[in-house]
Scaffold this active site. Structure first.
Site, PDB file in Angstrom:
ATOM      1  N   LYS A  30       0.849  -1.192   0.000  1.00 50.34           N
ATOM      2  CA  LYS A  30       0.000   0.000   0.000  1.00 50.34           C
ATOM      3  C   LYS A  30       0.881   1.237   0.000  1.00 50.34           C
ATOM      4  O   LYS A  30       1.809   1.359   0.806  1.00 50.34           O
ATOM      5  CB  LYS A  30      -0.911   0.033   1.230  1.00 50.34           C
ATOM      6  N   ASP A  57      -3.607   4.309  -1.834  1.00 51.55           N
ATOM      7  CA  ASP A  57      -4.601   4.705  -0.836  1.00 51.55           C
ATOM      8  C   ASP A  57      -4.550   6.215  -0.627  1.00 51.55           C
ATOM      9  O   ASP A  57      -3.963   6.702   0.331  1.00 51.55           O
ATOM     10  CB  ASP A  57      -4.326   3.956   0.470  1.00 51.55           C
ATOM     11  N   LEU A  58      -5.184   6.953  -1.549  1.00 52.83           N
ATOM     12  CA  LEU A  58      -5.211   8.414  -1.461  1.00 52.83           C
ATOM     13  C   LEU A  58      -6.591   8.953  -1.108  1.00 52.83           C
ATOM     14  O   LEU A  58      -6.757  10.162  -0.954  1.00 52.83           O
ATOM     15  CB  LEU A  58      -4.714   9.023  -2.777  1.00 52.83           C
ATOM     16  N   LYS A  59      -7.576   8.081  -1.013  1.00 54.76           N
ATOM     17  CA  LYS A  59      -8.916   8.451  -0.540  1.00 54.76           C
ATOM     18  C   LYS A  59      -9.461   9.688  -1.255  1.00 54.76           C
ATOM     19  O   LYS A  59      -9.881  10.666  -0.627  1.00 54.76           O
ATOM     20  CB  LYS A  59      -8.896   8.679   0.977  1.00 54.76           C
ATOM     21  N   HIS A  61     -11.617  12.446  -2.750  1.00 55.17           N
ATOM     22  CA  HIS A  61     -12.932  12.989  -2.384  1.00 55.17           C
ATOM     23  C   HIS A  61     -13.002  14.374  -3.017  1.00 55.17           C
ATOM     24  O   HIS A  61     -12.512  15.355  -2.470  1.00 55.17           O
ATOM     25  CB  HIS A  61     -13.044  13.069  -0.863  1.00 55.17           C
ATOM     26  N   ASP A  62     -13.595  14.437  -4.220  1.00 52.78           N
ATOM     27  CA  ASP A  62     -13.604  15.675  -4.993  1.00 52.78           C
ATOM     28  C   ASP A  62     -14.794  15.631  -5.944  1.00 52.78           C
ATOM     29  O   ASP A  62     -15.606  14.700  -5.888  1.00 52.78           O
ATOM     30  CB  ASP A  62     -12.276  15.815  -5.756  1.00 52.78           C
ATOM     31  N   ILE A  63     -14.888  16.596  -6.836  1.00 54.18           N
ATOM     32  CA  ILE A  63     -15.973  16.573  -7.808  1.00 54.18           C
ATOM     33  C   ILE A  63     -15.777  15.375  -8.746  1.00 54.18           C
ATOM     34  O   ILE A  63     -14.651  14.898  -8.934  1.00 54.18           O
ATOM     35  CB  ILE A  63     -16.048  17.887  -8.601  1.00 54.18           C
ATOM     36  N   ASN A  65     -15.615  14.765 -11.956  1.00 53.92           N
ATOM     37  CA  ASN A  65     -14.674  14.836 -13.067  1.00 53.92           C
ATOM     38  C   ASN A  65     -13.229  14.722 -12.592  1.00 53.92           C
ATOM     39  O   ASN A  65     -12.401  14.040 -13.219  1.00 53.92           O
ATOM     40  CB  ASN A  65     -14.871  16.145 -13.828  1.00 53.92           C
ATOM     41  N   THR A  66     -12.927  15.373 -11.478  1.00 53.99           N
ATOM     42  CA  THR A  66     -11.561  15.326 -10.947  1.00 53.99           C
ATOM     43  C   THR A  66     -11.214  13.925 -10.467  1.00 53.99           C
ATOM     44  O   THR A  66     -10.114  13.411 -10.735  1.00 53.99           O
ATOM     45  CB  THR A  66     -11.407  16.337  -9.799  1.00 53.99           C
ATOM     46  N   THR A 113     -10.478   3.982  10.686  1.00 51.95           N
ATOM     47  CA  THR A 113     -10.293   3.185  11.897  1.00 51.95           C
ATOM     48  C   THR A 113      -9.843   4.019  13.092  1.00 51.95           C
ATOM     49  O   THR A 113      -9.884   3.551  14.230  1.00 51.95           O
ATOM     50  CB  THR A 113      -9.278   2.049  11.660  1.00 51.95           C
ATOM     51  N   ARG A 176      -3.830  -6.182  13.966  1.00 54.87           N
ATOM     52  CA  ARG A 176      -2.796  -6.278  14.997  1.00 54.87           C
ATOM     53  C   ARG A 176      -2.710  -7.714  15.515  1.00 54.87           C
ATOM     54  O   ARG A 176      -3.704  -8.438  15.521  1.00 54.87           O
ATOM     55  CB  ARG A 176      -3.130  -5.358  16.184  1.00 54.87           C
ATOM     56  N   GLN A 185      -5.170   3.685  16.237  1.00 54.30           N
ATOM     57  CA  GLN A 185      -6.312   2.981  15.665  1.00 54.30           C
ATOM     58  C   GLN A 185      -7.293   2.657  16.787  1.00 54.30           C
ATOM     59  O   GLN A 185      -6.951   1.981  17.751  1.00 54.30           O
ATOM     60  CB  GLN A 185      -5.854   1.670  15.004  1.00 54.30           C
ATOM     61  N   GLY A 205       0.753  -2.306   8.826  1.00 55.80           N
ATOM     62  CA  GLY A 205       1.855  -1.374   8.668  1.00 55.80           C
ATOM     63  C   GLY A 205       2.840  -1.458   9.806  1.00 55.80           C
ATOM     64  O   GLY A 205       3.777  -2.244   9.795  1.00 55.80           O
ATOM     65  N   ARG A 206       2.626  -0.648  10.839  1.00 60.12           N
ATOM     66  CA  ARG A 206       3.608  -0.492  11.914  1.00 60.12           C
ATOM     67  C   ARG A 206       4.030  -1.783  12.606  1.00 60.12           C
ATOM     68  O   ARG A 206       5.218  -1.918  12.958  1.00 60.12           O
ATOM     69  CB  ARG A 206       3.086   0.531  12.930  1.00 60.12           C
TER      70      ARG A 206
END
Length: 226
Positions: A30, A57-59, A61-63, A65-66, A113, A176, A185, A205-206
């Protein structure tokens, strides 16, 4: 078999690549906002050149078209899976699904989370928020819009699998071992519990990145996921 995704939440791309050299059996990684901002598309190309499946994983959240343009760029870059935020609404989610075509799995992020009920309620201006209901509501909207799956905490996996059926992807961060700290988290679980409840992908991850022996930690998660 459930896939294990290593979250490359490292300060620099070189740190991530050194870690990957220790994990030859790794299949999925990721890339989040830190590395993508610092290293850019060339880093993604380095990962795909190693034969890795990249979860971007950039999430978004825009109009609509973008977001559609961003999804198209990710697909052309060779990304395998990417996230949009379900709170962007049906029109945005539908635009993302169309732009993905059949080459890129776009999945919808529901409730992070790091949220518990009180702070999520404050964020959306509501009180007495039932997070399970909120995740379910957003998940149903995402699948109806044509997304291939959703992201949720381990605590909602069973609920969503029952509501969404067997096909959608369910990607679960907050994984975990019982000995690992939860850190920031709020809603976590073990790999075994998430798999038994219906998760298709686990994000870790961690607990691996910060382990004295990352390869051993990775194998422990893999064994539990089996």
């Amino acid at each position: 078999m459930t896939e294990l995704i290593l979250a490359l939440d490292t300060p620099h791309g070189a740190d991530a690549l050194r870690l990957l050299d220790q994990l030859p059996v790794l299949h999925w990684v990721k890339v989040g906002s830190i590395l993508m901002t610092r290293e850019g598309p060339d880093f993604i190309r380095q990962l795909t050149a190693r034969g890795l499946e990249v979860f971007l994983d950039l999430k978004w959240h825009d109009i609509p078209n973008t977001v559609a343009g961003a999804v198209t760029a990710a697909r052309e870059l060779g990304v395998s899976m990417a996230t949009v935020h379900t709170l962007g609404g049906s029109a945005m989610l539908e635009a993302a699904a169309v732009a993905a075509g059949g080459d890129l799995a776009v999945i919808g992020v529901t409730v992070l989370t790091s949220h518990d009920s009180p702070n999520y309620g404050r964020a959306v201006g509501r009180t007495d928020v039932d997070l399970g209901h909120e995740v379910e509501r957003q998940g149903l909207v995402a699948i109806a819009a044509g997304l291939q799956g959703i992201v949720c905490s381990p605590q909602e996996v069973s609920l969503l699998r029952g509501r969404l059926g067997p096909e959608p992807l369910i990607v679960v961060p907050g994984i975990r071992r019982r000995s690992d700290p939860a850190s920031d988290q709020a809603r976590v679980a073990t790999a075994k519990d998430a798999v038994m409840n219906g998760a298709t992908h686990l994000v870790v991850g961690r607990p691996i990145l910060q382990a004295a022996d990352p390869a051993l930690a990775f194998e422990e998660f893999m064994e539990e996921a089996r």
